[in-house]
Design an enzyme around this catalytic site. Structure first.
Site, PDB file in Angstrom:
ATOM      1  N   ILE A  14       0.843  -1.206   0.000  1.00  0.00           N
ATOM      2  CA  ILE A  14       0.000   0.000   0.000  1.00  0.00           C
ATOM      3  C   ILE A  14       0.876   1.253   0.000  1.00  0.00           C
ATOM      4  CG2 ILE A  14      -1.906   1.204   1.137  1.00  0.00           C
ATOM      5  CD1 ILE A  14      -2.672  -1.469   2.440  1.00  0.00           C
ATOM      6  N   GLU A  34       4.383  -5.332  10.142  1.00  0.00           N
ATOM      7  CA  GLU A  34       4.251  -6.721   9.702  1.00  0.00           C
ATOM      8  C   GLU A  34       2.763  -6.894   9.464  1.00  0.00           C
ATOM      9  OE1 GLU A  34       6.368  -9.124   9.035  1.00  0.00           O
ATOM     10  OE2 GLU A  34       8.175  -8.013   9.573  1.00  0.00           O
ATOM     11  N   THR A  71      -6.120  -1.030  10.442  1.00  0.00           N
ATOM     12  CA  THR A  71      -6.917  -2.049   9.770  1.00  0.00           C
ATOM     13  C   THR A  71      -8.269  -2.250  10.448  1.00  0.00           C
ATOM     14  OG1 THR A  71      -6.991  -4.432   9.358  1.00  0.00           O
ATOM     15  CG2 THR A  71      -5.638  -3.735  11.185  1.00  0.00           C
ATOM     16  N   ASP A  72      -9.250  -2.748   9.678  1.00  0.00           N
ATOM     17  CA  ASP A  72     -10.552  -3.081  10.265  1.00  0.00           C
ATOM     18  C   ASP A  72     -10.469  -4.284  11.198  1.00  0.00           C
ATOM     19  OD1 ASP A  72     -10.157  -5.040   8.339  1.00  0.00           O
ATOM     20  OD2 ASP A  72     -12.089  -4.755   7.325  1.00  0.00           O
ATOM     21  N   TYR A  83      -1.403 -10.499  14.756  1.00  0.00           N
ATOM     22  CA  TYR A  83      -1.330  -9.326  13.873  1.00  0.00           C
ATOM     23  C   TYR A  83      -2.331  -8.256  14.312  1.00  0.00           C
ATOM     24  CZ  TYR A  83      -2.586  -6.316   9.963  1.00  0.00           C
ATOM     25  OH  TYR A  83      -2.908  -5.220   9.199  1.00  0.00           O
ATOM     26  N   TYR A 139      -8.908 -21.566   1.908  1.00  0.00           N
ATOM     27  CA  TYR A 139      -8.918 -22.019   3.300  1.00  0.00           C
ATOM     28  C   TYR A 139     -10.329 -22.493   3.665  1.00  0.00           C
ATOM     29  CZ  TYR A 139      -4.436 -19.556   4.072  1.00  0.00           C
ATOM     30  OH  TYR A 139      -3.134 -19.118   4.020  1.00  0.00           O
TER      31      TYR A 139
END
Ligand code: NAD
Ligand code: DAU
Length: 336
Positions: free
Chosen positions: A12, A85, A125-126, A152, A209
């Site tokens: 990004i 990360e 992040t959401d 994360y 997945y």
């Protein structure tokens, strides 16, 4: 306008630097990136050398971060903090780099901005909000309580809390944004969409997945970055802005769409991610209303078509790392 863009050699961040250089002829950018496995120098190819510098350093290092931030003295100068990360699967295997870069790194960036009174935008992040049930009518808003699931997302939540505390306690001029899943050019092949595209391009079978029922709220990276620029321009320090493009799709849908667009037959269901978040969904109404920002790339099929073309035309960008990424996945992944 001088910007320090941490993580500017990642997905990004690099797309952000290209946008800034294209749209702001007066801008100079210093990329501060520790060049982890996720960075790619080639992502900065084509940028003018007199307007973009790359400084290879860890943002958690107070000396180098403090020195670069201290050079920002103009009224429109700012730090845009993308460095992190970013991959959930890696955080399950090896959490420490996430604590280091996401929490200690953000702490060092905040301290530098505090010392030099520099404007900061923190990119988050959401995933800090945890996940939603498939039939939950509510979406994430800036008032949703934090409830992260993975190492994360927990470290991103910790970083957000530090930013909020530095705003309130020390008056740091920081804004925050929490965005949904990005796709587009220059994304590392470990991530869902580029992994499947490059697997098909190399003659393999894509990997889904579990059942593929999990839902992600996709946004094109250029729409995310346009929102970040709008926040830098018109955002109010101390505020959190949610960024999303109403792009909810199940992983199974996206997989089928990719296979159709690439004229490919068949994929494998593989072992699910432990603790796999079921669904994310962003309500970006406040960001749209207050900043006048609107996503432009709202046709996912068209966005994916262009992204597939980019990976077809830029094999030298991703081929050197594809084998290593697949070997890493092969250590834990089993076909169901
Ligand atoms: P990425 O993994 O592609 O890039 C991260 C970059 O940060 C890499 O260039 C890496 O070398 C650099 N970096 C990591 N640790 C560093 C450190 N200690 N010092 C300096 N540089 C360091 O990640 P991305 O997908 O581009 O994500 C960028 C940011 O946006 C992250 O903060 C992430 O949490 C956030 N975000 C990502 C998404 C998404 O869908 N990818 C969505 C919302 C928010
Ligand atoms: O929501 C924003 C987040 O989106 C960002 O904060 C993260 O940095 C970014 O990596 C992304 O996280 P996800 O875990 O949602 O992205 P990922 O691309 O790893 O996976 C997307 C979905 O696809 C997820 O439900 C897991 C699934 N998946 C992933 C891979 C790599 C598969 O089914 N197969 C795969 O091979």
């Amino acid at each position: 306008m001088r910007l320090v863009v941490t993580g500017g050699a990642g997905f990004i961040g690099a797309n952000f630097v290209h946008t800034v250089i294209r749209e702001h002829p007066d801008a100079h950018v210093t990329v501060l990136d520790s060049m982890t496995y996720a960075a790619n120098r080639a992502s900065l190819d084509g940028l003018p050398a007199d307007r973009v510098d790359l400084v290879e350093a860890d943002c958690a290092n107070p000396e180098s971060t403090g020195r670069l931030v201290g050079e920002l003295t103009g009224p429109r100068d700012a730090v845009v903090h993308f460095a992190a990360e970013s991959h959930n699967d890696n955080s399950l295997a090896t959490p420490w780099p996430f604590v280091h870069s996401n929490i200690i790194g953000t702490y060092a960036v905040l301290e530098a901005c505090r010392r030099h009174d520099v404007r900061l935008h923190h990119v988050s992040t959401d995933e800090v909000y945890g996940d939603l049930q498939l039939d939950d009518p509510a979406k994430f808003t800036p008032a949703t309580a934090y409830n992260p699931s993975s190492p994360y997302s927990a470290t991103k939540a910790g970083a957000d809390m530090l930013v909020r505390a530095w705003v309130r306690s020390f008056g740091v001029r920081a804004t925050l944004s929490n965005c949904s899943n990005n796709y587009g050019p220059r994304q590392h092949v470990e991530k869902f969409i580029p992994r499947q595209i490059t697997t098909i391009l190399t003659g393999g079978r894509p990997r889904l997945y579990g059942s593929g029922a999990n839902v992600r709220d996709w946004i094109h990276v250029d729409d995310h970055n346009a929102a970040v620029l709008a926040i830098l321009d018109r955002g109010e320090p101390g505020r959190t802005y949610l960024i999303g493009a109403d792009g909810e799709r199940s992983n199974l849908d996206v997989m089928q769409l990719l296979c159709e667009l690439m004229d490919h037959d068949g994929f494998d269901h593989v072992t699910d991610r432990p603790g796999h978040d079921l669904r994310y969904a962003i309500d970006a109404t406040a960001t749209r209303d207050e900043l006048g920002w609107r996503p432009q790339h709202t046709d996912l099929r068209e966005g994916l078509r262009q992204t597939i073309d980019w990976y077809r035309e830029n094999r030298a960008w991703w081929e050197p790392v594809k084998e290593r990424v697949e070997a890493q996945y092969a250590r834990t992944e089993r076909v169901l």
